[in-house]
Design an enzyme around this catalytic site. Structure first.
Site, mmCIF file in Angstrom:
data_model
loop_
_atom_site.group_PDB
_atom_site.id
_atom_site.type_symbol
_atom_site.label_atom_id
_atom_site.label_comp_id
_atom_site.label_asym_id
_atom_site.label_seq_id
_atom_site.Cartn_x
_atom_site.Cartn_y
_atom_site.Cartn_z
ATOM 1 N N ARG A 18 0.823 -1.222 0.000
ATOM 2 C CA ARG A 18 0.000 0.000 0.000
ATOM 3 C C ARG A 18 0.853 1.267 0.000
ATOM 4 O O ARG A 18 0.424 2.292 -0.544
ATOM 5 C CB ARG A 18 -0.944 -0.008 1.197
ATOM 6 C CG ARG A 18 -2.082 -0.979 0.951
ATOM 7 C CD ARG A 18 -3.049 -1.028 2.087
ATOM 8 N NE ARG A 18 -4.298 -1.623 1.634
ATOM 9 C CZ ARG A 18 -5.244 -2.067 2.426
ATOM 10 N NH1 ARG A 18 -5.099 -1.984 3.726
ATOM 11 N NH2 ARG A 18 -6.340 -2.589 1.935
ATOM 12 N N LYS A 78 -20.276 -17.953 0.978
ATOM 13 C CA LYS A 78 -21.720 -17.836 1.212
ATOM 14 C C LYS A 78 -22.444 -16.941 0.225
ATOM 15 O O LYS A 78 -21.934 -15.905 -0.178
ATOM 16 C CB LYS A 78 -21.938 -17.265 2.609
ATOM 17 C CG LYS A 78 -21.525 -18.231 3.694
ATOM 18 C CD LYS A 78 -21.829 -17.633 5.036
ATOM 19 C CE LYS A 78 -21.716 -18.695 6.117
ATOM 20 N NZ LYS A 78 -21.987 -18.134 7.428
ATOM 21 N N GLY A 123 -12.036 -9.549 -1.227
ATOM 22 C CA GLY A 123 -11.935 -10.645 -0.259
ATOM 23 C C GLY A 123 -10.708 -11.511 -0.455
ATOM 24 O O GLY A 123 -9.586 -11.016 -0.556
ATOM 25 N N GLY A 156 -13.499 -4.316 0.333
ATOM 26 C CA GLY A 156 -14.872 -3.817 0.473
ATOM 27 C C GLY A 156 -15.287 -2.870 -0.641
ATOM 28 O O GLY A 156 -16.414 -2.961 -1.151
HETATM 29 P P1 AMP Z 1 -15.486 -15.311 0.510
HETATM 30 O O1 AMP Z 1 -14.766 -14.556 1.585
HETATM 31 O O2 AMP Z 1 -16.971 -15.253 0.611
HETATM 32 O O3 AMP Z 1 -14.960 -14.989 -0.871
HETATM 33 O O4 AMP Z 1 -15.187 -16.853 0.789
HETATM 34 C C1 AMP Z 1 -13.912 -17.385 0.670
HETATM 35 C C2 AMP Z 1 -13.869 -18.680 1.439
HETATM 36 O O5 AMP Z 1 -14.778 -19.598 0.896
HETATM 37 C C3 AMP Z 1 -12.510 -19.325 1.389
HETATM 38 O O6 AMP Z 1 -11.966 -19.315 2.676
HETATM 39 C C4 AMP Z 1 -12.817 -20.740 0.917
HETATM 40 O O7 AMP Z 1 -12.098 -21.723 1.641
HETATM 41 C C5 AMP Z 1 -14.293 -20.890 1.192
HETATM 42 N N1 AMP Z 1 -14.911 -21.913 0.342
HETATM 43 C C6 AMP Z 1 -14.925 -21.973 -0.971
HETATM 44 N N2 AMP Z 1 -15.555 -23.072 -1.415
HETATM 45 C C7 AMP Z 1 -15.974 -23.751 -0.317
HETATM 46 C C8 AMP Z 1 -16.694 -24.951 -0.129
HETATM 47 N N3 AMP Z 1 -17.109 -25.709 -1.152
HETATM 48 N N4 AMP Z 1 -16.964 -25.337 1.151
HETATM 49 C C9 AMP Z 1 -16.541 -24.577 2.164
HETATM 50 N N5 AMP Z 1 -15.857 -23.419 2.053
HETATM 51 C C10 AMP Z 1 -15.572 -23.013 0.819
#
Ligand code: AMP
Length: 399
Positions: A39, A200, A357, A380
Site C-alpha cells: 500500500r 456464502k 476478499g 470492500g
Molecule cells: P469469501 O470470503 O466469501 O470470498 O469466501 C472465501 C472462502 O470460501 C474461502 O476461505 C474458501 O475456503 C471458502 N470456500 C470456498 N468453497 C468452499 C466450499 N465448497 N466449502 C466450504 N468453504 C468453501
C-alpha cells in the site's frame, strides 16, 4: 464515470501549492515494522508526480480502528522510516490532523516536500463526515487528491468531506483502478463473464443481483454454488449450504434468465467426509453427494466447461475462490481456472479483472497475480462497486 485526474491538475502551475492526498497506509505491521509495503508502494507514483511538479504533498490516511480516540500504537508516525526509505526523501510527520501546528509545519517545508498528518481516525468527526472537521482539514490544502480506492466506499471526512471543499482529483492508483473497473463492468467489451465464488450467498446477494443484469454469463463456484445446486433440488449432503436462501437463489436464477445471463454451475464436484488436508476424496456429479459428504471443490469437468465459457468471453471479472482453496487438494478448480484466465489475459484478447476478499490470495496461490489485466486489492470498495453501488469517494471526484 468521468473524473478529474492528475493530468488535469497539472494544467496549472502547482509549485508550492499544498495538495492534500488521501492514501491508504493501513499496512500490516509487526513489532513496529511494516511487514507488507504494497500500500505504501501504491502511493509512490502519485507522490512522485506531485513532488516533481513542485507541490507540497500532504498525506492523509487512516490506520486501524482507533474509533475516534488517540491510540499511540496506531500513530502514523511509525510509518515514517519505511516511507522515507521508499521515497528516498525526508517525510515530515505532524502528530495532528488540522490546526495551527499542522499549518505551521506545512508552511515551514519547501516545495516538493512530503508531510504526513496523523491518523484520520483519531478524530471522531472523520467517520461521521463531520463538516466542521472537513473544513479544518481542507484549510490545510489548496487541492485534494484521492489515491485510496480501497477507502472510497466510505463517506468520511478524508474521503468525501474534504473532496467537496477543494478542487479534487484522482491520483494515479485511483485512476488506474477506476479505468480497469470501467473496462470490466462499466463499459466492457462483450461477452462478459463474471466468476463468483466464495463461502456464502448471504454475503453476495447484492453482488449477484447486480451482475445478472450486467453480464452475459455468471459462473458460480465455491460454497455458494452448493446453495444454488440445492435450490435446484439437489441434495448436497453435509456441504456448506444456506437452506434459508434457496428461494433467493431461485430468484437470482430467474432474474438471470430474464436478463439473458447464462448461469454456469459445477457439473462435477470433489467431495470428502472430512474437511482436512489431503483427506480421502472422490469426484462425482453434484446429485451423487452422500449424506455424510461435503462438496469442497469443483471437479475437472466443471473447470473444462468454465474454460469453454472463458474462451468465448472478451471480458472476465472474478471474485471469490471456486473451492476451499486454502486446503489441499481443494484448490484445484481455483488454480486451474485462474491459470486459464491468466493465459487469456496474456494473449491480450481478453480483459481479466479480479478482486475482493480472498480473491487476491487465491490468485497469488495460483501464481497468476502478475498475469491478469488487473487485480484490485481494495476489498470492500471493490465488492460495493461490483454490487453496483455508488462509491462516495469516487463520486466526489466527478468531472
Ligand atoms: P469469501 O470470503 O466469501 O470470498 O469466501 C472465501 C472462502 O470460501 C474461502 O476461505 C474458501 O475456503 C471458502 N470456500 C470456498 N468453497 C468452499 C466450499 N465448497 N466449502 C466450504 N468453504 C468453501
Amino acid at each position: 464515470m468521468a473524473f478529474k485526474r492528475l493530468s488535469d491538475l497539472f494544467k496549472q502551475d502547482i509549485t508550492n501549492k499544498r495538495v492534500l492526498v488521501r492514501v491508504d497506509f493501513n499496512v500490516p505491521m509487526k513489532d513496529g515494522v511494516v511487514t507488507d509495503d504494497t500500500r505504501l508502494q501504491a502511493a509512490l507514483p502519485t507522490i512522485a508526480a506531485l513532488k516533481n511538479n513542485g507541490a507540497k504533498v500532504i498525506l492523509l490516511s487512516h490506520f486501524g480502528r482507533p474509533k475516534g480516540k488517540v491510540v499511540p500504537e496506531m500513530s502514523l508516525g511509525q510509518l515514517v522510516p519505511a516511507l522515507s526509505e521508499l521515497l528516498a526523501a525526508n517525510v515530515t510527520f505532524v502528530p495532528v490532523l488540522f490546526g495551527d501546528e499542522a499549518k505551521a509545519a506545512i508552511d515551514g517545508v519547501d516545495e516538493g516536500s512530503v508531510v504526513l498528518l496523523e491518523n484520520t481516525r483519531f478524530y471522531e468527526g472523520e467517520e461521521k463526515n463531520d463538516p466542521e472537521l472537513a473544513k479544518q482539514v481542507a484549510a490545510l490544502g489548496d487541492f485534494y487528491v484521492n489515491d485510496a480506492f480501497s477507502a472510497a466506499h466510505r463517506a468520511h471526512v478524508s474521503t468525501e468531506g474534504v473532496a467537496k471543499l477543494l478542487p479534487s482529483f484522482a491520483g494515479e492508483s485511483m485512476a488506474r483502478e477506476l479505468d480497469h473497473l470501467d473496462k470490466a463492468l462499466g463499459n466492457p467489451v462483450r461477452p462478459v463473464l463474471a466468476i463468483v465464488g466464495g463461502a456464502k450467498v448471504s454475503s453476495k446477494i447484492d453482488l449477484l443481483e447486480n451482475l445478472v443484469t450486467k453480464v452475459d454469463a455468471l459462473a458460480i463456484g465455491g460454497g455458494m454454488a452448493n446453495t444454488f445446486l440445492a435450490a435446484q433440488g439437489i441434495d448436497v449432503g453435509k456441504s456448506l449450504c444456506e437452506k434459508d436462501l434457496l428461494d433467493k437463489a431461485r430468484d437470482i436464477m430467474a432474474a438471470a434468465d430474464k436478463a439473458g445471463c447464462k448461469i454456469v454451475l459445477p457439473v462435477d464436484v470433489v467431495v470428502s467426509k472430512e474437511f482436512a488436508v489431503n483427506p480421502p476424496t472422490r469426484t462425482t456429479t453434484p446429485n451423487d453427494t452422500k449424506a455424510d459428504e461435503m462438496i469442497l471443490d469443483a471437479g475437472p469437468e466443471s473447470v473444462k466447461a468454465l474454460e469453454a465459457v472463458m474462451a468465448e468471453s472478451k471480458t472476465i471479472i472474478w471474485n471469490g475462490p471456486l473451492g476451499a482453496f486454502e486446503t489441499a487438494p481443494f484448490d484445484m478448480a481455483t488454480v486451474e481456472a485462474a491459470k486459464a484466465a491468466a493465459k487469456l489475459a496474456k494473449s491480450g484478447n481478453v480483459i481479466v479483472v479480479a478482486g475482493g476478499g480472498d480473491t487476491v490470495s487465491a490468485m497469488n496461490h495460483a501464481g497468476v497475480a502478475d498475469d491478469l489485466s488487473f487485480i484490485s486489492t481494495a476489498g470492500g470498495a471493490f465488492l460495493e462497486w461490483m454490487e453496483g453501488k455508488e462509491l462516495p469517494g469516487v463520486k466526489a471526484l466527478e468531472a
